[in-house]
Design an enzyme around this catalytic site. Structure first.
Site, PDB file in Angstrom:
ATOM      1  N   PHE A 124       4.258   9.848   2.588  1.00 55.33           N
ATOM      2  CA  PHE A 124       2.887   9.655   2.053  1.00 55.33           C
ATOM      3  C   PHE A 124       3.672   7.946   1.608  1.00 55.33           C
ATOM      4  O   PHE A 124       2.767   7.212   0.930  1.00 55.33           O
ATOM      5  CB  PHE A 124       3.028  10.056   0.294  1.00 55.33           C
ATOM      6  CG  PHE A 124       1.354   9.645   0.066  1.00 55.33           C
ATOM      7  CD1 PHE A 124       0.252  10.582   0.231  1.00 55.33           C
ATOM      8  CD2 PHE A 124       1.870   9.705  -2.246  1.00 55.33           C
ATOM      9  CE1 PHE A 124      -0.309   9.612   0.093  1.00 55.33           C
ATOM     10  CE2 PHE A 124       0.413   9.327  -2.361  1.00 55.33           C
ATOM     11  CZ  PHE A 124      -0.745   9.435  -1.415  1.00 55.33           C
ATOM     12  N   ARG A 163       1.054   4.162  -4.543  1.00 53.57           N
ATOM     13  CA  ARG A 163       1.018   5.531  -4.355  1.00 53.57           C
ATOM     14  C   ARG A 163       2.016   6.665  -5.144  1.00 53.57           C
ATOM     15  O   ARG A 163       1.581   8.376  -4.796  1.00 53.57           O
ATOM     16  CB  ARG A 163       2.460   6.031  -3.104  1.00 53.57           C
ATOM     17  CG  ARG A 163       1.781   5.309  -1.873  1.00 53.57           C
ATOM     18  CD  ARG A 163       0.639   6.038  -1.361  1.00 53.57           C
ATOM     19  NE  ARG A 163       0.165   5.337   0.094  1.00 53.57           N
ATOM     20  CZ  ARG A 163      -1.275   5.517   0.385  1.00 53.57           C
ATOM     21  NH1 ARG A 163      -2.376   7.165  -0.548  1.00 53.57           N
ATOM     22  NH2 ARG A 163      -1.852   4.893   1.322  1.00 53.57           N
ATOM     23  N   ASP A 206       5.597  -1.034  12.578  1.00 51.64           N
ATOM     24  CA  ASP A 206       5.213   0.430  12.033  1.00 51.64           C
ATOM     25  C   ASP A 206       3.706   0.237  11.608  1.00 51.64           C
ATOM     26  O   ASP A 206       2.990  -0.939  10.748  1.00 51.64           O
ATOM     27  CB  ASP A 206       6.576   0.399  10.694  1.00 51.64           C
ATOM     28  CG  ASP A 206       5.436   1.358   9.695  1.00 51.64           C
ATOM     29  OD1 ASP A 206       4.726   2.236   9.999  1.00 51.64           O
ATOM     30  OD2 ASP A 206       5.801   1.299   8.240  1.00 51.64           O
ATOM     31  N   SER A 233       0.979  -1.570  -0.214  1.00 50.19           N
ATOM     32  CA  SER A 233       0.030  -0.399   0.255  1.00 50.19           C
ATOM     33  C   SER A 233       0.658   0.913   0.045  1.00 50.19           C
ATOM     34  O   SER A 233      -0.050   2.686  -0.107  1.00 50.19           O
ATOM     35  CB  SER A 233      -0.894  -0.186   1.446  1.00 50.19           C
ATOM     36  OG  SER A 233      -0.089  -0.255   1.793  1.00 50.19           O
ATOM     37  N   HIS A 234       2.047   1.072   0.091  1.00 49.16           N
ATOM     38  CA  HIS A 234       3.076   2.522   0.013  1.00 49.16           C
ATOM     39  C   HIS A 234       4.059   2.134  -1.123  1.00 49.16           C
ATOM     40  O   HIS A 234       5.412   2.786  -0.499  1.00 49.16           O
ATOM     41  CB  HIS A 234       2.762   2.444   1.652  1.00 49.16           C
ATOM     42  CG  HIS A 234       2.434   3.073   2.453  1.00 49.16           C
ATOM     43  ND1 HIS A 234       1.355   1.970   2.934  1.00 49.16           N
ATOM     44  CD2 HIS A 234       2.150   4.632   2.673  1.00 49.16           C
ATOM     45  CE1 HIS A 234       0.212   2.855   3.196  1.00 49.16           C
ATOM     46  NE2 HIS A 234       0.673   4.333   3.329  1.00 49.16           N
ATOM     47  N   ASP A 272      -4.743   0.079   2.258  1.00 51.02           N
ATOM     48  CA  ASP A 272      -5.566  -1.125   2.534  1.00 51.02           C
ATOM     49  C   ASP A 272      -7.298  -1.180   2.200  1.00 51.02           C
ATOM     50  O   ASP A 272      -7.516  -1.346   1.613  1.00 51.02           O
ATOM     51  CB  ASP A 272      -4.630  -1.587   3.805  1.00 51.02           C
ATOM     52  CG  ASP A 272      -3.548  -1.644   4.023  1.00 51.02           C
ATOM     53  OD1 ASP A 272      -2.873  -2.950   2.471  1.00 51.02           O
ATOM     54  OD2 ASP A 272      -2.684  -1.905   4.383  1.00 51.02           O
TER      55      ASP A 272
HETATM   56  P1  NDP Z   1       0.144  -3.755   9.181  1.00 51.98           P
HETATM   57  O1  NDP Z   1      -0.768  -3.894  10.201  1.00 51.98           O
HETATM   58  O2  NDP Z   1       0.236  -4.667   8.226  1.00 51.98           O
HETATM   59  O3  NDP Z   1       1.418  -4.140   9.921  1.00 51.98           O
HETATM   60  C1  NDP Z   1       1.730  -3.000  11.677  1.00 51.98           C
HETATM   61  C2  NDP Z   1       3.126  -4.277  12.389  1.00 51.98           C
HETATM   62  O4  NDP Z   1       2.601  -5.159  13.045  1.00 51.98           O
HETATM   63  C3  NDP Z   1       3.890  -4.342  11.237  1.00 51.98           C
HETATM   64  O5  NDP Z   1       5.338  -3.712  11.770  1.00 51.98           O
HETATM   65  C4  NDP Z   1       4.312  -5.844  11.078  1.00 51.98           C
HETATM   66  O6  NDP Z   1       5.157  -6.239  11.480  1.00 51.98           O
HETATM   67  C5  NDP Z   1       2.989  -6.523  12.522  1.00 51.98           C
HETATM   68  N1  NDP Z   1       2.493  -7.617  12.193  1.00 51.98           N
HETATM   69  C6  NDP Z   1       1.853  -8.059  11.157  1.00 51.98           C
HETATM   70  N2  NDP Z   1       1.383  -9.153  11.601  1.00 51.98           N
HETATM   71  C7  NDP Z   1       2.215  -9.464  12.669  1.00 51.98           C
HETATM   72  C8  NDP Z   1       2.342 -10.809  14.008  1.00 51.98           C
HETATM   73  N3  NDP Z   1       1.403 -12.189  13.284  1.00 51.98           N
HETATM   74  N4  NDP Z   1       3.362 -10.990  14.914  1.00 51.98           N
HETATM   75  C9  NDP Z   1       4.098  -9.874  14.924  1.00 51.98           C
HETATM   76  N5  NDP Z   1       4.010  -8.972  14.439  1.00 51.98           N
HETATM   77  C10 NDP Z   1       2.999  -8.734  13.001  1.00 51.98           C
HETATM   78  O7  NDP Z   1       0.197  -2.030   9.608  1.00 51.98           O
HETATM   79  P2  NDP Z   1      -0.836  -0.879   8.713  1.00 51.98           P
HETATM   80  O8  NDP Z   1      -1.794  -1.422   7.232  1.00 51.98           O
HETATM   81  O9  NDP Z   1      -1.325  -0.204   9.871  1.00 51.98           O
HETATM   82  O10 NDP Z   1       0.314   0.340   8.220  1.00 51.98           O
HETATM   83  C11 NDP Z   1       0.618  -0.786   6.873  1.00 51.98           C
HETATM   84  C12 NDP Z   1       1.769   0.716   6.361  1.00 51.98           C
HETATM   85  O11 NDP Z   1       0.898   1.871   6.289  1.00 51.98           O
HETATM   86  C13 NDP Z   1       2.832   1.157   7.657  1.00 51.98           C
HETATM   87  O12 NDP Z   1       4.333   1.061   6.857  1.00 51.98           O
HETATM   88  C14 NDP Z   1       2.327   2.835   7.613  1.00 51.98           C
HETATM   89  O13 NDP Z   1       3.768   2.960   8.270  1.00 51.98           O
HETATM   90  C15 NDP Z   1       2.006   3.622   6.833  1.00 51.98           C
HETATM   91  N6  NDP Z   1       1.437   4.363   6.817  1.00 51.98           N
HETATM   92  C16 NDP Z   1       1.666   5.473   6.632  1.00 51.98           C
HETATM   93  C17 NDP Z   1       0.752   6.569   6.985  1.00 51.98           C
HETATM   94  C18 NDP Z   1       1.957   8.136   6.245  1.00 51.98           C
HETATM   95  O14 NDP Z   1       0.823   9.234   6.801  1.00 51.98           O
HETATM   96  N7  NDP Z   1       2.941   7.655   5.545  1.00 51.98           N
HETATM   97  C19 NDP Z   1      -0.406   6.790   7.245  1.00 51.98           C
HETATM   98  C20 NDP Z   1      -0.740   5.849   7.229  1.00 51.98           C
HETATM   99  C21 NDP Z   1      -0.029   4.029   7.698  1.00 51.98           C
HETATM  100  P3  NDP Z   1       5.365  -6.922   9.285  1.00 51.98           P
HETATM  101  O15 NDP Z   1       6.228  -6.028   8.518  1.00 51.98           O
HETATM  102  O16 NDP Z   1       6.836  -7.502   9.490  1.00 51.98           O
HETATM  103  O17 NDP Z   1       4.544  -8.106   9.112  1.00 51.98           O
HETATM  104  O1  PYC Z   2      -2.444   4.521   4.259  1.00 54.46           O
HETATM  105  O2  PYC Z   2      -3.467   6.134   5.071  1.00 54.46           O
HETATM  106  C1  PYC Z   2      -2.399   5.508   4.552  1.00 54.46           C
HETATM  107  C2  PYC Z   2      -2.013   6.844   4.717  1.00 54.46           C
HETATM  108  C3  PYC Z   2      -1.692   7.574   4.241  1.00 54.46           C
HETATM  109  C4  PYC Z   2      -0.909   8.236   3.890  1.00 54.46           C
HETATM  110  C5  PYC Z   2      -0.070   7.468   3.860  1.00 54.46           C
HETATM  111  N1  PYC Z   2      -0.299   6.379   3.703  1.00 54.46           N
END
Ligand code: NDP
Ligand code: PYC
Length: 332
Positions: free
Chosen positions: A120, A51, A177, A46-47, A187
């Protein structure tokens, strides 16, 4: 979903070419292409390439300066500021992170405040950089409102990610993260594209009723993860990323954004902590005993392990065909 095979080198080259063709200079295009390629390499779908359209919108509208030259300022021995001057976040991070490492190793703790940036991407690249240098890393950024604080049905928080990384001498760092929303908006958008429904509790529709339909939630709001507890962490992210940096809260970012669909101007806080200085040289053995215990438990893995496993495969990545078509159209 129909996919097209691509090498990591081709992903990098395509991302760089799109950025150059849409107004970036070489350093900005390379910093962004590197982040995009690493996201695809590690399976942060998703990133990564997903993007690119948003990055291009922000360049074409003039909101982001693809030739921006961020500037670094040392406020105290432990506090560093990078003024992004309207850049995408990666080039500002690559300017500030080496100084943050240097300061943290001397002082024991340090903070890098990034302002005038457009974030982003995923946040694990910045915290992992600190862990790769033997430091603990924490990073937060805000966005634009899409999440209702606990008790409300109206968006105020961004999806507000937080990343934490802990170094390990014997292996890859522990890195989490995550959005502080029930789900990252990226997502939700991918679920809409792929015709999937979402888990109960993900969000509300425009009428404020619970929904599992991504299209309805995009028009309504996401909920914080874990009810009022996740809401409190999302609040903390707003305060650290905006209150502490002096940059825009998510609601201010939206008020001042041109609505082009690209990332708004905002801030990021990145904190480094030295376990060598605080705990002393035996910290790694002590922590290893703890993580060994954790990993001996059935069903448990460390966060970051999935990405690091993906990274070992340096071969082909399968990219959504329609996504690639859109990116090629933007590459002219
Ligand atoms: P996920 O829910 O996919 O994962 C969150 C974390 O949980 C990861 O570090 C993942 O590690 C870990 N994890 C997942 N499953 C397990 C498990 N079974 N046991 C242990 N650890 C686990 O992330 P999100 O969907 O919440 O976020 C996705 C991305 O979106 C992030 O990289 C975030 O930075 C980005 N984002 C960016 C934004 C922005 O403004 N720039 C805004 C919102 C989100 P692993 O990777 O090893 O699976
Ligand atoms: O996936 O929520 C998100 C997001 C916002 C900005 C970058 N990623």
């Amino acid at each position: 979903m129909t996919t097209v095979p691509m090498t990591l080198k081709d992903i990098y080259q395509l991302a760089k070419s799109v950025m150059i063709n849409n107004g970036c200079d070489q350093p900005n295009a390379e910093a962004l292409a590197d982040i995009i390629m690493r996201a695809e390499r590690d399976g942060s779908h998703s990133h990564g390439l997903f993007r690119v359209a948003g990055y291009v919108k922000a360049l074409r509208s003039g909101k982001v300066d693809g030739k921006a030259k961020p500037e670094i300022e040392k406020i105290t021995p432990a506090i560093i500021k990078v003024h992004g001057n309207g850049c995408f976040a990666p080039i500002a991070q690559s300017l500030g992170l080496p100084t943050l490492v240097e300061s943290t190793k001397k002082v024991g703790i340090g903070a890098l405040s990034l302002t005038g940036i457009h974030h982003f991407a995923a946040l694990w690249p910045e915290t992992e950089y600190l862990a790769d240098n033997g430091l603990v890393g924490i990073a937060c950024t805000a966005y634009m409102p899409s999440v209702a604080p606990a008790g409300s049905k109206t968006a105020l928080f961004g999806t507000n990610p937080i990343s934490f990384a802990w170094p390990r001498r014997e292996g890859t760092p522990i890195v989490y993260d995550m959005a502080t929303a029930s789900m990252a908006m990226g997502d939700v958008q991918i679920a809409l594209r792929d015709g999937q429904i979402l888990p109960e509790g993900t969000g509300l529709n425009a009428e404020g009723e619970p929904s599992i339909d991504p299209a309805e939630i995009i028009k309504g709001v996401l909920l914080p993860f874990g009810g009022y507890k996740g809401s409190a962490i999302s609040l903390m992210v707003e305060l650290l990323a905006a209150g502490l940096t002096g940059e825009q809260f998510s609601y201010e970012a939206k008020e001042n954004d041109n609505g082009d669909g690209g990332p708004p101007r905002g801030g990021e806080i990145i904190i480094g902590i030295s376990p060598d200085i605080i705990a002393g040289p035996k910290w790694n053995e002590h922590v290893k005993n703890f993580t060994d215990k954790m990993l001996a438990m059935e069903g448990v893995r460390l966060p970051g392990a999935r990405r690091h496993q993906n990274r070992l495969n340096t071969g082909i990545r399968e990219i959504d065909k329609n996504l690639l078509k859109t990116i090629h159209e933007l590459n002219s």
